[in-house]
Design an enzyme around this catalytic site. Structure first.
Site, PDB file in Angstrom:
ATOM      1  CB  ALA A 164      -0.934   0.012   1.209  1.00 27.60           C
ATOM      2  CG  PHE A 165      -0.394   5.578  -0.438  1.00 31.21           C
ATOM      3  CD1 PHE A 165      -1.617   5.213   0.084  1.00 31.21           C
ATOM      4  CD2 PHE A 165       0.146   6.805  -0.073  1.00 31.21           C
ATOM      5  CE1 PHE A 165      -2.293   6.046   0.959  1.00 31.21           C
ATOM      6  CE2 PHE A 165      -0.518   7.649   0.802  1.00 31.21           C
ATOM      7  CZ  PHE A 165      -1.746   7.263   1.323  1.00 31.21           C
ATOM      8  CE  LYS A 166      -2.580   5.055   5.313  1.00 33.27           C
ATOM      9  NZ  LYS A 166      -3.508   4.546   4.271  1.00 33.27           N
ATOM     10  CG  ASP A 167       4.696  -0.113   2.497  1.00 34.97           C
ATOM     11  OD1 ASP A 167       4.595  -0.167   3.729  1.00 34.97           O
ATOM     12  OD2 ASP A 167       4.330  -1.033   1.737  1.00 34.97           O
ATOM     13  CG  MET A 194       5.330   3.836   8.086  1.00 33.23           C
ATOM     14  SD  MET A 194       4.404   5.102   8.957  1.00 33.23           S
ATOM     15  CE  MET A 194       2.751   4.470   8.834  1.00 33.23           C
TER      16      MET A 194
END
Ligand SMILES: *Cc1c(COP(=O)(O)O)cnc(C)c1O
Length: 482
Positions: free
Chosen positions: A122-125, A128
């Site tokens: 997911a794009f949060k990586d 993060m």
């Protein structure tokens, strides 16, 4: 580069001072006092850079208190083809965020920017992973420790754990509702064997987990003694790390100076599209920023009508694009601050109305006119039926399987195409994470990147906890030795 609070009361702070914090002490969010500007010549020179070096160029404008060689080492350690390795066959993984042209629609190119090739799909990586390395670096320099406490229903918690695993000076205590996440999400988090990662499965629902986090954070003495911190979406470093892929997307979608590109962003907490707004404020030639929501359409309602009306938890629907199921968009305040001319007093009054009256209304004001004009924002909403239809259509027309959140983006992007302006839709997750809806739409399982085959069979490491903040506090204290 100095940072101010959107509510106007704070003395300016440096990047390092706000890196580990969340809200400003006056309850506002941090923003730079001025957005750094990027010239057309600079942009052209950036075409030949790797993602990591592009990230360095952009971040160095925001974090000038980190020595350049240290910052470059951090971006080069973060943005590698080994970490972002889950791209589809045929995509250029060296780009980190590969751009794929789906086809010609409405007289322009419809394109997909792949942001979900990191460890949790997911794009949060994207942000993060950088945050994990920055935290380790900053804590190491200060000789401090940090214990991250969070609650997750799936996506954010796993992105945080994969970013912080094995990092010196950091522990993660992540609460999740016991037996309520999908088998895949559970396996992703609970199969981590790193000694600094603690999965706490709470006998309750997601809201109970969030209430425990609030209860622990409200015990200020405990919070200070145990060095409790968070990694929520209002963290400035997360937002600024996301600015980079708007530049990369623009560079991949254009061939020369001044060409305009529109971006469509599946939105929940407004963190992702807020980064697009900042890129545009820095001078990146973005035509429109298209905000796509699901049935939880607080943001679409605002951009259509000027009325911002937050929802109660009971009015928040559980949808098949669950990472966009929000009732209140936590990063929205950053955009409103710019919209009303960076007036902290006025901003504080508007958000007092949010707390006291459930919202505010800018319809008929000059500000409302500026949303579309000066700031380029438009919006739309998508429902479960739209998602299913869009996933089917993408598969039939272009032979690609997209996830449910990205489907919301494609659906809304198609309502805002302009001839000659490429429309880049941000792919925020890979379909493997949302198998139920893919099965419903296509009648078969989504493809899984090789690294995730059989993940449900790996040994799992977690503690079951009663729905009780004091038990969680005792567990944390027992594992920090503080
Ligand atoms: C978090 C998330 C979103 C929403 O992003 P915001 O920054 O909260 O607007 C959309 N799609 C997926 C898959 C996500 O994980």
């Amino acid at each position: 580069m100095k940072y101010q609070s959107t509510r106007g009361h704070e003395v300016p702070q440096s990047f390092s001072e706000i890196l580990l914090g969340g809200l400003a002490p006056d309850g506002g969010l941090y923003l730079p006092v001025q957005y750094p500007q990027v010239t057309a010549d600079e942009l052209e020179a950036w075409r030949k850079l790797s993602y990591a070096d592009l990230a360095f160029e952009i971040l160095s404008k925001f974090c000038d208190d980190i020595p350049a060689e240290d910052l470059r080492a951090l971006t080069r350690k973060t943005y590698t083809a080994e970490v972002y390795c889950n791209a589809r066959a045929g995509d250029n993984t060296a780009d980190i965020t590969p751009l794929r042209t789906l086809g010609e629609e409405g007289g322009t190119k419809l394109q997909l920017l792949g942001l979900s090739n990191g460890p949790t799909l997911a794009f949060k990586d994207m942000a993060m992973q950088l945050l994990g390395n920055m935290f380790e670096y900053a804590l190491g320099r200060a000789g401090l420790e940090l214990n991250i406490l969070g609650a997750t229903s799936g996506d954010t918690g796993s992105a945080a754990e994969y970013a912080m695993r094995g990092k010196r000076g950091i522990r993660v205590f992540m609460l999740s509702p016991h037996r309520k996440m999908s088998a895949f999400q559970t396996a992703q988090m609970f199969s981590l064997q790193d000694p600094n990662i603690f999965n706490l499965a709470v006998e309750g629902v997601f809201d109970d987990c969030q209430d425990i986090v609030k209860a622990v954070s409200n015990d200020l003495e405990y919070k200070a003694r145990q060095r409790i911190g968070t990694v929520n979406s209002i963290n400035w470093a997360r937002v600024v790390a996301q600015v980079v892929y708007y530049f990369k997307g623009w560079l991949l979608a254009t061939t020369g100076p001044g060409q305009k590109v529109s971006f469509c962003v599946p939105s929940g907490n407004f963190g992702n599209v807020c980064a697009g707004h900042i890129a545009r404020m820095m001078g990146l030639p973005i035509d429109k920023l298209v905000v796509a929501t699901n049935e939880n359409d607080v943001l679409d309602e605002f951009f259509r009508s000027g009325a911002y009306r937050v929802r109660k938890s009971a009015e928040t629907y559980h949808t098949s694009s669950p990472s966009m199921d929000i009732s209140k968009a936590s990063n929205f305040e950053r955009f409103i601050f710019d919209l009303i001319g960076q007036d902290g007093g006025k901003l504080a009054a508007l958000f007092r109305d949010v707390d006291e009256k459930g919202g505010f209304d800018l319809s008929g004001t000059p500000e409302y006119e500026r949303i579309r004009g000066e700031f380029g924002f438009v919006s739309g909403r998508s429902t479960h039926d739209d998602r299913v239809a869009t996933i089917r259509d993408m598969s039939a027309r272009y032979g690609i399987t997209i996830d449910t959140h990205t489907a919301d983006g494609i659906k809304v992007a198609r309502e805002h195409l302009s001839a000659g302006v490429p429309m880049v839709v941000l792919e925020t997750a890979l379909p493997a994470k949302f198998a139920d809806t893919i099965r419903e739409a296509l009648g078969h399982e989504p493809e899984r990147p090789a690294a995730f085959e059989g993940i449900e069979k790996l040994p799992q490491r977690f503690e079951v906890m009663a729905n009780d903040a004091s038990q969680v506090k005792a567990f944390i204290a027992g594992h920090t030795g503080l």
